[in-house]
Design a protein around this motif. Structure first.
Motif, mmCIF file in Angstrom:
data_model
loop_
_atom_site.group_PDB
_atom_site.id
_atom_site.type_symbol
_atom_site.label_atom_id
_atom_site.label_comp_id
_atom_site.label_asym_id
_atom_site.label_seq_id
_atom_site.Cartn_x
_atom_site.Cartn_y
_atom_site.Cartn_z
ATOM 1 N N GLU A 139 0.854 -1.184 0.000
ATOM 2 C CA GLU A 139 0.000 0.000 0.000
ATOM 3 C C GLU A 139 0.887 1.230 0.000
ATOM 4 O OE1 GLU A 139 -2.907 -0.270 3.130
ATOM 5 O OE2 GLU A 139 -4.193 -1.438 1.796
ATOM 6 N N LEU A 140 0.740 2.045 -1.033
ATOM 7 C CA LEU A 140 1.503 3.287 -1.119
ATOM 8 C C LEU A 140 0.768 4.383 -0.354
ATOM 9 C CD1 LEU A 140 2.965 1.805 -3.449
ATOM 10 C CD2 LEU A 140 2.923 3.937 -4.725
ATOM 11 N N SER A 141 1.502 5.139 0.452
ATOM 12 C CA SER A 141 0.909 6.274 1.162
ATOM 13 C C SER A 141 0.845 7.461 0.219
ATOM 14 C CB SER A 141 1.757 6.654 2.375
ATOM 15 O OG SER A 141 1.861 5.553 3.236
ATOM 16 N N ILE A 142 -0.332 8.047 0.094
ATOM 17 C CA ILE A 142 -0.480 9.231 -0.762
ATOM 18 C C ILE A 142 -0.033 10.440 0.047
ATOM 19 C CG2 ILE A 142 -2.061 10.576 -2.174
ATOM 20 C CD1 ILE A 142 -3.957 8.147 -2.135
ATOM 21 N N PRO A 143 1.002 11.137 -0.395
ATOM 22 C CA PRO A 143 1.559 12.221 0.423
ATOM 23 C C PRO A 143 0.494 13.248 0.823
ATOM 24 C CG PRO A 143 2.957 11.801 -1.478
ATOM 25 C CD PRO A 143 1.721 10.978 -1.667
ATOM 26 N N GLY A 144 0.538 13.607 2.098
ATOM 27 C CA GLY A 144 -0.309 14.693 2.582
ATOM 28 C C GLY A 144 -1.765 14.351 2.802
ATOM 29 N N THR A 145 -2.160 13.081 2.643
ATOM 30 C CA THR A 145 -3.583 12.734 2.791
ATOM 31 C C THR A 145 -3.857 11.748 3.913
ATOM 32 O OG1 THR A 145 -3.504 10.821 1.327
ATOM 33 C CG2 THR A 145 -3.882 12.945 0.283
ATOM 34 N N GLY A 146 -2.868 10.987 4.328
ATOM 35 C CA GLY A 146 -3.115 9.917 5.292
ATOM 36 C C GLY A 146 -3.762 8.708 4.639
ATOM 37 N N ALA A 147 -4.037 8.786 3.328
ATOM 38 C CA ALA A 147 -4.688 7.671 2.626
ATOM 39 C C ALA A 147 -3.641 6.803 1.930
ATOM 40 C CB ALA A 147 -5.676 8.206 1.605
ATOM 41 N N THR A 148 -4.053 5.597 1.599
ATOM 42 C CA THR A 148 -3.159 4.663 0.908
ATOM 43 C C THR A 148 -3.880 4.061 -0.290
ATOM 44 O OG1 THR A 148 -3.902 2.793 2.241
ATOM 45 C CG2 THR A 148 -1.983 4.003 3.054
ATOM 46 N N PRO A 150 -3.532 0.403 -2.894
ATOM 47 C CA PRO A 150 -2.801 -0.844 -3.110
ATOM 48 C C PRO A 150 -2.264 -0.968 -4.534
ATOM 49 C CG PRO A 150 -5.167 -1.235 -3.220
ATOM 50 C CD PRO A 150 -4.991 0.242 -2.985
ATOM 51 N N TYR A 151 -1.034 -1.431 -4.668
ATOM 52 C CA TYR A 151 -0.457 -1.718 -5.987
ATOM 53 C C TYR A 151 0.345 -3.016 -5.887
ATOM 54 C CZ TYR A 151 -1.910 2.948 -7.265
ATOM 55 O OH TYR A 151 -2.685 4.059 -7.501
ATOM 56 N N SER A 152 0.066 -3.914 -6.822
ATOM 57 C CA SER A 152 0.751 -5.216 -6.819
ATOM 58 C C SER A 152 2.150 -5.078 -7.410
ATOM 59 C CB SER A 152 -0.022 -6.213 -7.679
ATOM 60 O OG SER A 152 -1.324 -6.366 -7.195
ATOM 61 N N MET A 153 3.060 -5.872 -6.899
ATOM 62 C CA MET A 153 4.397 -5.916 -7.472
ATOM 63 C C MET A 153 4.342 -6.678 -8.802
ATOM 64 S SD MET A 153 4.744 -5.285 -4.186
ATOM 65 C CE MET A 153 4.717 -6.740 -3.144
ATOM 66 N N ALA A 154 4.991 -6.126 -9.826
ATOM 67 C CA ALA A 154 5.060 -6.809 -11.120
ATOM 68 C C ALA A 154 6.363 -7.574 -11.278
ATOM 69 C CB ALA A 154 4.920 -5.794 -12.253
ATOM 70 N N ASN A 155 7.321 -7.282 -10.411
ATOM 71 C CA ASN A 155 8.603 -8.009 -10.469
ATOM 72 C C ASN A 155 8.517 -9.220 -9.546
ATOM 73 O OD1 ASN A 155 8.582 -5.687 -8.504
ATOM 74 N ND2 ASN A 155 10.228 -6.949 -7.655
ATOM 75 N N PRO A 156 9.350 -10.232 -9.793
ATOM 76 C CA PRO A 156 9.366 -11.359 -8.857
ATOM 77 C C PRO A 156 10.108 -10.970 -7.584
ATOM 78 C CG PRO A 156 11.041 -11.670 -10.524
ATOM 79 C CD PRO A 156 10.310 -10.405 -10.892
ATOM 80 N N PRO A 157 9.940 -11.747 -6.513
ATOM 81 C CA PRO A 157 10.681 -11.456 -5.281
ATOM 82 C C PRO A 157 12.185 -11.577 -5.503
ATOM 83 C CG PRO A 157 8.937 -13.076 -4.909
ATOM 84 C CD PRO A 157 9.039 -12.890 -6.387
ATOM 85 N N GLN A 159 14.593 -9.221 -6.168
ATOM 86 C CA GLN A 159 15.292 -8.495 -7.241
ATOM 87 C C GLN A 159 15.958 -7.223 -6.724
ATOM 88 O OE1 GLN A 159 13.022 -7.681 -10.756
ATOM 89 N NE2 GLN A 159 13.791 -9.525 -11.734
ATOM 90 N N ASP A 160 16.963 -7.362 -5.912
ATOM 91 C CA ASP A 160 17.812 -6.229 -5.521
ATOM 92 C C ASP A 160 17.051 -5.014 -5.001
ATOM 93 O OD1 ASP A 160 19.973 -7.670 -6.194
ATOM 94 O OD2 ASP A 160 20.149 -6.838 -8.219
ATOM 95 N N GLY A 161 15.984 -5.221 -4.289
ATOM 96 C CA GLY A 161 15.327 -4.091 -3.640
ATOM 97 C C GLY A 161 14.655 -3.122 -4.573
ATOM 98 N N GLU A 162 14.258 -3.588 -5.761
ATOM 99 C CA GLU A 162 13.515 -2.692 -6.666
ATOM 100 C C GLU A 162 12.126 -3.280 -6.887
ATOM 101 O OE1 GLU A 162 15.327 -0.967 -10.333
ATOM 102 O OE2 GLU A 162 13.698 -2.026 -11.330
ATOM 103 N N LEU A 163 11.109 -2.451 -6.769
ATOM 104 C CA LEU A 163 9.745 -2.896 -7.029
ATOM 105 C C LEU A 163 9.225 -2.220 -8.289
ATOM 106 C CD1 LEU A 163 8.134 -2.705 -3.457
ATOM 107 C CD2 LEU A 163 9.372 -4.612 -4.511
ATOM 108 N N GLU A 164 8.405 -2.967 -9.054
ATOM 109 C CA GLU A 164 7.801 -2.416 -10.269
ATOM 110 C C GLU A 164 6.286 -2.435 -10.106
ATOM 111 O OE1 GLU A 164 8.974 -4.377 -13.970
ATOM 112 O OE2 GLU A 164 6.942 -4.101 -14.739
ATOM 113 N N PHE A 165 5.659 -1.321 -10.431
ATOM 114 C CA PHE A 165 4.202 -1.223 -10.334
ATOM 115 C C PHE A 165 3.622 -0.787 -11.679
ATOM 116 C CE2 PHE A 165 5.942 0.061 -6.161
ATOM 117 C CZ PHE A 165 5.452 -0.988 -5.400
ATOM 118 N N HIS A 166 2.423 -1.296 -11.995
ATOM 119 C CA HIS A 166 1.685 -0.847 -13.179
ATOM 120 C C HIS A 166 0.499 -0.033 -12.670
ATOM 121 C CE1 HIS A 166 3.193 -4.777 -15.287
ATOM 122 N NE2 HIS A 166 4.174 -3.918 -15.029
#
Ligand code: FES
Length: 340
Positions: A139-148, A150-157, A159-166
């Motif tokens: 869940e990404l926090s939307i800056p300044g709103t307190g809201a979040t 959800p975005y699924s990871m598109a990369n496999p587990p 992978q050097d600490g990088e996440l990909e989102f669509h």
């Protein structure tokens, strides 16, 4: 309000829950698994029965928690904040490797790329690697709103600490119109929690083929699952169907075509439900029925809008897939926030 944590006892398991902390959050951060999916009160996966104690919880949708269940003491743990110590029916302490401890995550935006009409691929460089299972989300926090959101990871587990989102633009959406499509910059900090959800790739019997049905950006977790499955077995049979409305909504075509060229078991079929083109038209469920005389011997993962997922499940059952081999994730609209 009490400042001390409340205790939640669940059979032999006990966790502490801070004031204002939701029960599900407390369990997952303590490493105690409760089945969960949407984390916004719309799926009912996380329900638990309270035998003693009280919670603050918004009225659940009747379609999610029936009146009878409410009378029996069931609540949605993702929406409920304890107002006393609680006893709930015991939870399964699941030590399975596919479930990971929930935690706060920080990183910075690594890249932002427009890949289709109203669709971006965003990568985030994590400050610390994140353990998750292919198919899960943060869940990404939307800056300044307190809201979040959800975005699924598109990369496999792993992978050097990088996440990909669509990420597809939601007109008026607080996350997309108010931030990601209008002001997000490379290098800016990102706060998240995760991993969430039990739409998890389960290797099952390695001889089983996979059928992956995606609608729109529901392709993201299926990309993660396909990559993880091919890492285990490069020969695995995988049928990927990606449904979108128009050709301009398609993305990652080259990625899937390359994957299919390099792995003889991979078949990739994009389907347009509205537009005309030289490729397949119609819905992904209909394409499965047309292409596969039997789905016995496969597992399936479906992700996308609820109508697409339900139609896809029906198609798979018509082709005799065992229900226990069907894994689904519905992308339900977030509760609307005012754009920031
Ligand atoms: S209703 Fe709680 S996880 Fe969906």
């Amino acid at each position: 309000m009490s400042e001390r944590p409340f205790r939640i006892d669940a059979g032999d398991t006990s966790v502490e829950c801070d004031p204002d902390q939701k029960m599900l959050d407390a369990f997952l951060r303590a490493g105690v698994w409760i089945p969960n999916s949407c984390n916004q009160g719309t799926c009912g996966t996380c329900k638990v029965r309270i035998s003693t104690g009280t919670v603050d919880t918004p009225p659940p949708l009747d379609t999610v928690l029936s009146h009878t269940e409410q009378e029996q003491g069931f609540v949605l743990s993702c929406q409920s904040v304890p107002t006393s110590n609680l006893e709930i029916d015991s939870v399964t302490v699941d030590s399975s490797a596919r479930h990971h401890v929930l935690r706060d995550i920080s990183g910075t935006v690594g890249s932002i790329r427009q890949v289709a009409d109203d669709t971006l691929t965003v990568t985030v460089m994590l400050d610390e690697p994140l353990e998750f299972t292919a198919g899960q989300y943060v869940e990404l926090s939307i800056p300044g709103t307190g809201a979040t959101r959800p975005y699924s990871m598109a990369n496999p587990p792993g992978q050097d600490g990088e996440l990909e989102f669509h990420i597809r633009r939601q007109p008026g959406g607080a996350a997309t119109d108010g931030w990601i499509f209008d002001g997000m910059t490379v290098g800016e900090p990102v706060a998240m929690t995760g991993p969430w959800g039990d739409f998890c790739f389960t290797p099952d019997d390695p001889d089983l083929g996979l059928i992956l049905l995606a609608g729109g950006t529901g392709l993201a977790p299926l990309k993660s699952i396909a990559t993880a499955a091919l890492e285990l077995d490069p020969e695995r049979e995988i049928h990927v169907y990606h449904g979108v409305r128009f050709e301009s909504d398609l993305y990652d075509v080259e990625h899937w075509q390359t994957l299919a060229a390099n792995h003889p078991g991979v078949n990739y079929t994009p389907c347009l439900s509205r537009g005309q083109w030289s490729g397949r038209t119609g819905y992904v469920g209909d394409a499965v029925i047309a292409d596969l005389p039997s789905c016995k011997g496969f597992s399936a993962y479906l992700c996308g809008p609820p109508a697409m997922v339900e139609a896809g499940v029906k198609a798979l059952k018509r082709r005799r897939m065992s229900p226990r081999r069907i894994h689904r994730e519905k992308y339900t609209p977030a509760i609307q926030l005012s754009p920031v």
